[in-house]
Write an enzyme that holds these catalytic residues in place. Structure first.
Site, PDB file in Angstrom:
ATOM      1  N   ARG A 149       0.824  -1.230   0.000  1.00  0.00           N
ATOM      2  CA  ARG A 149       0.000   0.000   0.000  1.00  0.00           C
ATOM      3  C   ARG A 149       0.851   1.271   0.000  1.00  0.00           C
ATOM      4  NH1 ARG A 149      -4.972  -2.027   2.595  1.00  0.00           N
ATOM      5  NH2 ARG A 149      -5.677  -3.345   0.885  1.00  0.00           N
ATOM      6  N   ASP A 159      11.894  -2.785  -8.667  1.00  0.00           N
ATOM      7  CA  ASP A 159      12.739  -3.586  -7.782  1.00  0.00           C
ATOM      8  C   ASP A 159      13.887  -2.691  -7.331  1.00  0.00           C
ATOM      9  OD1 ASP A 159      13.126  -5.957  -6.399  1.00  0.00           O
ATOM     10  OD2 ASP A 159      14.612  -6.689  -7.822  1.00  0.00           O
ATOM     11  N   GLY A 209      13.785  -0.653   6.267  1.00  0.00           N
ATOM     12  CA  GLY A 209      14.929  -1.284   5.605  1.00  0.00           C
ATOM     13  C   GLY A 209      16.270  -0.706   6.064  1.00  0.00           C
ATOM     14  N   TYR A 210      17.081  -0.353   5.085  1.00  0.00           N
ATOM     15  CA  TYR A 210      18.438   0.130   5.373  1.00  0.00           C
ATOM     16  C   TYR A 210      18.472   1.634   5.671  1.00  0.00           C
ATOM     17  CZ  TYR A 210      19.726  -4.394   3.370  1.00  0.00           C
ATOM     18  OH  TYR A 210      19.837  -5.737   3.117  1.00  0.00           O
ATOM     19  N   LYS A 252      12.319  12.474   2.327  1.00  0.00           N
ATOM     20  CA  LYS A 252      12.880  11.239   1.747  1.00  0.00           C
ATOM     21  C   LYS A 252      12.128  10.876   0.459  1.00  0.00           C
ATOM     22  CE  LYS A 252      13.388   6.414   1.801  1.00  0.00           C
ATOM     23  NZ  LYS A 252      12.889   5.110   2.225  1.00  0.00           N
ATOM     24  N   ARG A 265      13.530   5.785  -5.450  1.00  0.00           N
ATOM     25  CA  ARG A 265      12.246   5.416  -6.055  1.00  0.00           C
ATOM     26  C   ARG A 265      11.604   6.648  -6.728  1.00  0.00           C
ATOM     27  NH1 ARG A 265      11.434   1.641  -2.779  1.00  0.00           N
ATOM     28  NH2 ARG A 265      11.170   3.141  -1.104  1.00  0.00           N
TER      29      ARG A 265
HETATM   30  P1  IMP Z   1      11.878  -3.723  -2.929  1.00  0.00           P
HETATM   31  O1  IMP Z   1      12.365  -4.159  -4.261  1.00  0.00           O
HETATM   32  O2  IMP Z   1      11.300  -2.328  -2.965  1.00  0.00           O
HETATM   33  O3  IMP Z   1      10.977  -4.708  -2.273  1.00  0.00           O
HETATM   34  O4  IMP Z   1      13.149  -3.574  -1.983  1.00  0.00           O
HETATM   35  C1  IMP Z   1      14.003  -4.661  -1.666  1.00  0.00           C
HETATM   36  C2  IMP Z   1      14.708  -4.379  -0.356  1.00  0.00           C
HETATM   37  O5  IMP Z   1      15.530  -3.221  -0.496  1.00  0.00           O
HETATM   38  C3  IMP Z   1      13.768  -4.069   0.815  1.00  0.00           C
HETATM   39  O6  IMP Z   1      13.401  -5.241   1.481  1.00  0.00           O
HETATM   40  C4  IMP Z   1      14.634  -3.182   1.691  1.00  0.00           C
HETATM   41  O7  IMP Z   1      15.467  -3.967   2.482  1.00  0.00           O
HETATM   42  C5  IMP Z   1      15.480  -2.446   0.684  1.00  0.00           C
HETATM   43  N1  IMP Z   1      14.894  -1.135   0.360  1.00  0.00           N
HETATM   44  C6  IMP Z   1      14.152  -0.811  -0.728  1.00  0.00           C
HETATM   45  N2  IMP Z   1      13.811   0.487  -0.709  1.00  0.00           N
HETATM   46  C7  IMP Z   1      14.345   0.987   0.417  1.00  0.00           C
HETATM   47  C8  IMP Z   1      14.337   2.288   0.992  1.00  0.00           C
HETATM   48  O8  IMP Z   1      13.755   3.264   0.482  1.00  0.00           O
HETATM   49  N3  IMP Z   1      15.010   2.415   2.169  1.00  0.00           N
HETATM   50  C9  IMP Z   1      15.655   1.385   2.773  1.00  0.00           C
HETATM   51  N4  IMP Z   1      15.685   0.164   2.299  1.00  0.00           N
HETATM   52  C10 IMP Z   1      15.040  -0.043   1.105  1.00  0.00           C
END
Ligand code: IMP
Length: 215
Positions: free
Chosen positions: A10, A82, A165-166, A187, A193
């Site tokens: 979401r 991704d 996440g990070y 952010k 993104r």
């Molecule tokens: P996803 O492809 O957006 O699902 O991201 C894969 C992984 O990258 C996530 O599980 C997070 O660990 C990390 N990640 C993606 N976007 C972010 C962010 O904006 N901040 C911190 N970690 C991120």
């Protein structure tokens, strides 16, 4: 033009909706297609994963009765993203494995601890990294990719409690606060993104203009 966002997340849907709000498009997400489950991300690159997700969703929605009516599915695009964190001192890892860096179903904390452990006492100037987000847009005769990157460095301890996440370990270039110390609005404005979505928006504008002129 309709765009199906290949995600159940979401937060992502809201972020994408906000950034694309001035485009003449109708946004749908996988919540509109409950029978489509999670898509396995087993590619070797972010681009492969994003394209696989977008392609799989595009192919599946062709089978939905309202979409499958002759001609209607021509106006539909599928969009998937991704993201990975690429750390130079680790040869680009965790990269495409960012979500499961310390194992399947790893928590954000476990991943952050593993990252800190692997970097050990590497000095800050050698802890260069970047968040990379790849967006794939798939449609009838359409296969486009948009990329957004934010360079920065990996801190030696977590700072801040916003985000996910990070975020607490990522110090974007040009700032002295981590992603997790930023207000969400800031952010979301400068993130990898957001940058990829701005690129995707240019592609969508072009596709929508082409479509209008061929109608
Ligand atoms: P996803 O492809 O957006 O699902 O991201 C894969 C992984 O990258 C996530 O599980 C997070 O660990 C990390 N990640 C993606 N976007 C972010 C962010 O904006 N901040 C911190 N970690 C991120």
């Amino acid at each position: 033009m309709k765009i199906v966002l290949a995600t159940h997340n979401r937060h992502k849907v809201e972020e994408i909706r906000h950034i694309l709000s001035d485009l003449p498009v109708e946004l749908l997400s996988l919540d509109n297609f409950p029978e489509i489950g999670e898509i396995i991300e087993d590619g070797d690159t972010l681009e492969e994963n994003a394209r696989k997700k977008a392609r799989t969703v595009y192919d599946l929605i062709q089978k939905y009765p309202p979409m499958a009516e002759k001609g209607k599915s021509q106006n539909i695009l599928s969009l998937a993203d991704d993201t990975g964190l690429e750390v130079d001192a680790l040869g680009g890892r965790p990269g495409v494995y960012s979500a499961r860096y310390s194992g399947e179903n790893a928590t954000y904390r476990e991943n952050n601890e593993k990252l800190l452990g692997e970097l050990g006492d590497t000095p800050l100037e050698k802890r260069t990294a970047r968040f990379r987000c790849v967006i794939s847009i798939i449609g009838n005769g359409v296969d486009e990719v948009a990329v957004g990157e934010v360079p920065g460095r990996i801190l030696s301890r977590e700072r801040g409690s916003n985000g996910f996440g990070y975020d607490p370990l990522f110090l974007p270039d040009g700032f002295d606060i981590s992603y997790a110390e930023m207000e969400t609005a800031l952010k979301n404005k400068l993130s990898h993104r957001a940058r990829a979505l701005e690129e995707a928006k240019k592609i969508l504008k072009r596709l929508s203009a082409q479509k209008t002129s061929s109608d």
